[in-house]
Write an enzyme that holds these catalytic residues in place. Structure first.
Site, PDB file in Angstrom:
ATOM      1  N   GLY A 100      -0.759  13.614   0.604  1.00  0.00           N
ATOM      2  CA  GLY A 100      -0.752  14.171  -0.750  1.00  0.00           C
ATOM      3  C   GLY A 100      -2.168  14.337  -1.257  1.00  0.00           C
ATOM      4  CG  MET A 104      -1.817  16.403 -10.595  1.00  0.00           C
ATOM      5  SD  MET A 104      -1.068  16.272 -12.220  1.00  0.00           S
ATOM      6  CE  MET A 104       0.269  15.140 -11.945  1.00  0.00           C
ATOM      7  CB  VAL A 188       1.381   6.211  -4.137  1.00  0.00           C
ATOM      8  CG1 VAL A 188       1.260   6.607  -5.605  1.00  0.00           C
ATOM      9  CG2 VAL A 188       0.230   5.293  -3.733  1.00  0.00           C
ATOM     10  CG  ASP A 218       4.815  -0.495 -12.610  1.00  0.00           C
ATOM     11  OD1 ASP A 218       5.088   0.436 -13.362  1.00  0.00           O
ATOM     12  OD2 ASP A 218       4.998  -0.454 -11.383  1.00  0.00           O
ATOM     13  NE  ARG A 221       1.951   3.058 -16.634  1.00  0.00           N
ATOM     14  CZ  ARG A 221       2.727   3.844 -15.925  1.00  0.00           C
ATOM     15  NH1 ARG A 221       3.833   3.370 -15.378  1.00  0.00           N
ATOM     16  NH2 ARG A 221       2.434   5.127 -15.772  1.00  0.00           N
ATOM     17  CG  HIS A 246       7.009   2.206  -9.609  1.00  0.00           C
ATOM     18  ND1 HIS A 246       6.127   1.832 -10.593  1.00  0.00           N
ATOM     19  CD2 HIS A 246       6.992   3.551  -9.595  1.00  0.00           C
ATOM     20  CE1 HIS A 246       5.600   2.915 -11.142  1.00  0.00           C
ATOM     21  NE2 HIS A 246       6.114   3.969 -10.545  1.00  0.00           N
TER      22      HIS A 246
HETATM   23  N1  LIG Z   1       3.927   4.218  -7.644  1.00  0.00           N
HETATM   24  C1  LIG Z   1       3.366   4.649  -8.752  1.00  0.00           C
HETATM   25  O1  LIG Z   1       2.873   3.853  -9.562  1.00  0.00           O
HETATM   26  C2  LIG Z   1       3.311   6.112  -9.058  1.00  0.00           C
HETATM   27  C3  LIG Z   1       3.834   7.027  -8.182  1.00  0.00           C
HETATM   28  N2  LIG Z   1       3.763   8.363  -8.448  1.00  0.00           N
HETATM   29  C4  LIG Z   1       4.331   9.262  -7.443  1.00  0.00           C
HETATM   30  O2  LIG Z   1       3.272   9.765  -6.615  1.00  0.00           O
HETATM   31  C5  LIG Z   1       3.709  10.994  -6.018  1.00  0.00           C
HETATM   32  C6  LIG Z   1       2.611  12.049  -6.115  1.00  0.00           C
HETATM   33  O3  LIG Z   1       2.289  12.287  -7.483  1.00  0.00           O
HETATM   34  P1  LIG Z   1       1.229  13.443  -7.894  1.00  0.00           P
HETATM   35  O4  LIG Z   1      -0.006  13.372  -7.077  1.00  0.00           O
HETATM   36  O5  LIG Z   1       1.144  13.350  -9.373  1.00  0.00           O
HETATM   37  O6  LIG Z   1       2.105  14.709  -7.501  1.00  0.00           O
HETATM   38  P2  LIG Z   1       1.644  16.228  -7.259  1.00  0.00           P
HETATM   39  O7  LIG Z   1       2.901  17.028  -7.471  1.00  0.00           O
HETATM   40  O8  LIG Z   1       0.407  16.559  -8.002  1.00  0.00           O
HETATM   41  O9  LIG Z   1       1.308  16.206  -5.706  1.00  0.00           O
HETATM   42  C7  LIG Z   1       2.320  15.999  -4.757  1.00  0.00           C
HETATM   43  C8  LIG Z   1       1.644  15.933  -3.399  1.00  0.00           C
HETATM   44  O10 LIG Z   1       2.682  15.630  -2.460  1.00  0.00           O
HETATM   45  C9  LIG Z   1       2.525  16.445  -1.339  1.00  0.00           C
HETATM   46  N3  LIG Z   1       3.812  16.740  -0.697  1.00  0.00           N
HETATM   47  C10 LIG Z   1       4.862  17.411  -1.200  1.00  0.00           C
HETATM   48  N4  LIG Z   1       5.846  17.484  -0.269  1.00  0.00           N
HETATM   49  C11 LIG Z   1       5.386  16.827   0.830  1.00  0.00           C
HETATM   50  C12 LIG Z   1       5.918  16.582   2.109  1.00  0.00           C
HETATM   51  N5  LIG Z   1       7.155  17.024   2.430  1.00  0.00           N
HETATM   52  N6  LIG Z   1       5.169  15.876   3.002  1.00  0.00           N
HETATM   53  C13 LIG Z   1       3.934  15.437   2.675  1.00  0.00           C
HETATM   54  N7  LIG Z   1       3.362  15.669   1.470  1.00  0.00           N
HETATM   55  C14 LIG Z   1       4.086  16.355   0.565  1.00  0.00           C
HETATM   56  C15 LIG Z   1       1.903  17.719  -1.858  1.00  0.00           C
HETATM   57  O11 LIG Z   1       1.124  18.216  -0.788  1.00  0.00           O
HETATM   58  P3  LIG Z   1       0.987  19.789  -0.472  1.00  0.00           P
HETATM   59  O12 LIG Z   1       0.498  20.422  -1.735  1.00  0.00           O
HETATM   60  O13 LIG Z   1       0.001  19.801   0.624  1.00  0.00           O
HETATM   61  O14 LIG Z   1       2.355  20.230  -0.076  1.00  0.00           O
HETATM   62  C16 LIG Z   1       0.996  17.237  -2.998  1.00  0.00           C
HETATM   63  O15 LIG Z   1      -0.307  16.994  -2.539  1.00  0.00           O
HETATM   64  C17 LIG Z   1       5.008  11.359  -6.729  1.00  0.00           C
HETATM   65  O16 LIG Z   1       6.088  10.944  -5.904  1.00  0.00           O
HETATM   66  C18 LIG Z   1       4.986  10.503  -7.995  1.00  0.00           C
HETATM   67  O17 LIG Z   1       6.288  10.255  -8.498  1.00  0.00           O
HETATM   68  C19 LIG Z   1       3.154   8.841  -9.578  1.00  0.00           C
HETATM   69  C20 LIG Z   1       2.608   7.964 -10.486  1.00  0.00           C
HETATM   70  C21 LIG Z   1       2.701   6.533 -10.319  1.00  0.00           C
HETATM   71  O1  LIG Z   2       7.833   8.995 -12.088  1.00  0.00           O
HETATM   72  C1  LIG Z   2       6.616   9.288 -11.922  1.00  0.00           C
HETATM   73  O2  LIG Z   2       6.215  10.178 -11.162  1.00  0.00           O
HETATM   74  C2  LIG Z   2       5.580   8.526 -12.703  1.00  0.00           C
HETATM   75  C3  LIG Z   2       5.513   7.092 -12.377  1.00  0.00           C
HETATM   76  O3  LIG Z   2       6.012   6.580 -11.374  1.00  0.00           O
HETATM   77  C4  LIG Z   2       4.791   6.245 -13.328  1.00  0.00           C
HETATM   78  O4  LIG Z   2       4.104   6.772 -14.219  1.00  0.00           O
HETATM   79  O5  LIG Z   2       4.890   5.020 -13.217  1.00  0.00           O
END
Ligand SMILES: NC(=O)C1=CN([C@@H]2O[C@H](COP(=O)(O)OP(=O)(O)OC[C@H]3O[C@@H](n4cnc5c(N)ncnc54)[C@H](OP(=O)(O)O)[C@@H]3O)[C@@H](O)[C@H]2O)C=CC1
Ligand SMILES: O=C([O-])CC(=O)C(=O)O
Length: 406
Positions: A100, A104, A188, A218, A221, A246
């Site tokens: 990823g 973002m 993540v 978390d 936060r 989470h």
């Molecule tokens: N655990 C935590 O505390 C948190 C977790 N998250 C999670 O993190 C993840 C990413 O968030 P964010 O960066 O904001 O999301 P974005 O939508 O900005 O980015 C998603 C990324 O995932 C990649 N992706 C999509 N499909 C696939 C696939 N099949 N295989 C591999 N890579 C893939 C995309 O790559 P490409 O463009 O190259 O396809 C892109 O780079 C989400 O699942 C979100 O819910 C978010 C916040 C907190």
């Molecule tokens: O659901 C999401 O992508 C956002 C998330 O996990 C968080 O903010 O903790």
């Protein structure tokens, strides 16, 4: 990698820092041109990059033999290993794979990793940045798995578990095939606990203990909310555990938390606030942010990934601990085995951790931990087809949600 989004043919070139401006077209395609000053600051003198031939105007210098195999991806950064050998003061290289990488969170995370803030100013690192291409090359030491599909309109949580679960099953298999058995994996992408379980089940050569689901956001936060309520700086809050998933069933533990060394309950005497407002604010913070901003937390997630890794590579301060989602395989809290559950941990700074044994429990805590445990057991039944445990049976509790879904 996202190369597939803009080109189908690749050429591999080695660039010197003076040629980085021509490289920036490659990097900016993935929104990572911010890396440039950090590469310079860390004396990166060669960058290995895959771009379409028509995008490359720079002369190609000989490829160092130390770069093994092909490089997949729009950008694939590594230190010049030959130069590293010459610089005797450098420690041995740590490889870090980030999936990823164009998302973002990575946009904020990558330059923090490159800045030396996480592994140390004198620690050379090689970032292996991965996108859609599911290949893991020369993977050792750390894998930060962010890449996942966000939940789309009308998508059931069971669908998300299945779609993202398949990504993490593939990545587990890839890690199993090529990563060092010492690799530490931070998951993540959501739903991160169950994705981490799927990943580790598909990587039997790697100890299950090496897999983590990110619950540090978390924890951060929760610390922030206690600090605000107590009117102290954030760093005065310690011993903060996030128990469980989470998701909105997570349990931010105010019973064991400390503020300026004192039990949080002695500092914040408003029990009603702790039990109701505090707990709910932390559980739903992700969703509130999405409502306010329109997107999920990216910068604070990147910060929390940095915190999570740093907690494993630096000794935990005496008496303190940190939270991380880890595989349950013998725990002193009576939590069901064979799930990934956030618990209090300490580290000697060697990348490994141990569970903290002497924590307080009361009925409030126990009851809520049970709810999060039940949710994770239900999630696990949903992904039986991805963990090798047979047919999936999805009976998720209705109110189960990611923090971002509320
Ligand atoms: N655990 C935590 O505390 C948190 C977790 N998250 C999670 O993190 C993840 C990413 O968030 P964010 O960066 O904001 O999301 P974005 O939508 O900005 O980015 C998603 C990324 O995932 C990649 N992706 C999509 N499909 C696939 C696939 N099949 N295989 C591999 N890579 C893939 C995309 O790559 P490409 O463009 O190259 O396809 C892109 O780079 C989400 O699942 C979100 O819910 C978010 C916040 C907190
Ligand atoms: O659901 C999401 O992508 C956002 C998330 O996990 C968080 O903010 O903790």
């Amino acid at each position: 990698m996202a190369v597939a989004d803009f080109t189908t043919t690749y050429k591999e070139s080695i660039f010197l820092p003076s040629q980085l401006s021509s490289l920036s077209s490659c990097l900016s395609n993935t929104r990572s041109h911010v890396l440039k000053p950090y590469l310079r600051a860390r004396n990166v003198n060669k960058v290995y990059c895959s771009v379409a031939p028509n995008e490359v105007q720079t002369p190609v210098v000989p490829q160092p033999t130390s770069i093994k195999g092909e490089c997949y991806g729009v950008f694939c950064l590594t230190y010049d290993l030959k130069a590293a050998e010459e610089t005797k003061s450098w420690k041995s290289l740590i490889n870090i794979a980030v999936s990823g990488a164009a998302g973002m969170i990575s946009n904020h995370l990558l330059f923090k990793l490159a800045s030396g803030e996480v592994f140390g100013q004198d620690q050379p690192i090689a970032l292996k940045l991965l996108g859609s291409e599911r290949s893991f090359q020369a993977l050792e030491e750390w894998a930060i798995l962010i890449g996942a599909k966000p939940r789309g309109p009308g998508m059931e949580r069971a669908d998300l578990l299945d779609i993202n679960g398949q990504i993490f099953a593939e990545q587990g298999k890839a890690l199993n095939a090529v990563a060092s058995s010492n690799v530490k994996v931070i998951v993540v992408g959501n739903p991160c606990n169950t994705n981490a379980l799927i990943c580790l089940k598909n990587a039997p050569n790697i100890p299950a203990k090496n897999f983590h689901a990110l619950t540090r956001l978390d924890e951060n936060r929760a610390k922030c909310q206690l600090a605000l309520k107590a009117g102290v700086f954030y760093d005065k809050v310690s011993n903060m555990t996030i128990w469980g998933n989470h998701s909105t069933t997570q349990v931010p533990d105010f019973l064991n938390a400390r503020i300026s060394g004192f039990p949080a309950k002695d500092v914040i005497k408003d029990t009603k606030w702790l039990e109701n407002d505090f707990t709910e604010i932390v559980q739903k913070r992700g969703g509130v942010l999405i409502k306010k901003w329109g997107r999920s937390s990216a910068a604070s997630t990147a910060v929390s990934i940095v915190d999570a890794i740093r907690s494993l590579v630096t000794p935990t301060p005496e008496g303190d601990w940190f939270s991380t989602g880890v595989y349950t395989n013998g725990n002193p809290y009576g939590i069901a085995e064979d799930i990934v559950f956030s618990m209090p941990c300490r580290s000697d700074g060697d990348g490994d951790y141990e569970l903290v044994k002497d924590v307080l429990m009361d009925d409030f805590l126990r009851e809520r931990i049970k709810k999060s445990e039940a949710e994770l057991l239900a999630e696990k039944r949903c992904v039986g087809h991805l963990t090798g445990e047979g047919d999936a049976y999805c009976d998720l509790p209705e109110d189960t949600m990611l923090p971002g879904e509320v």
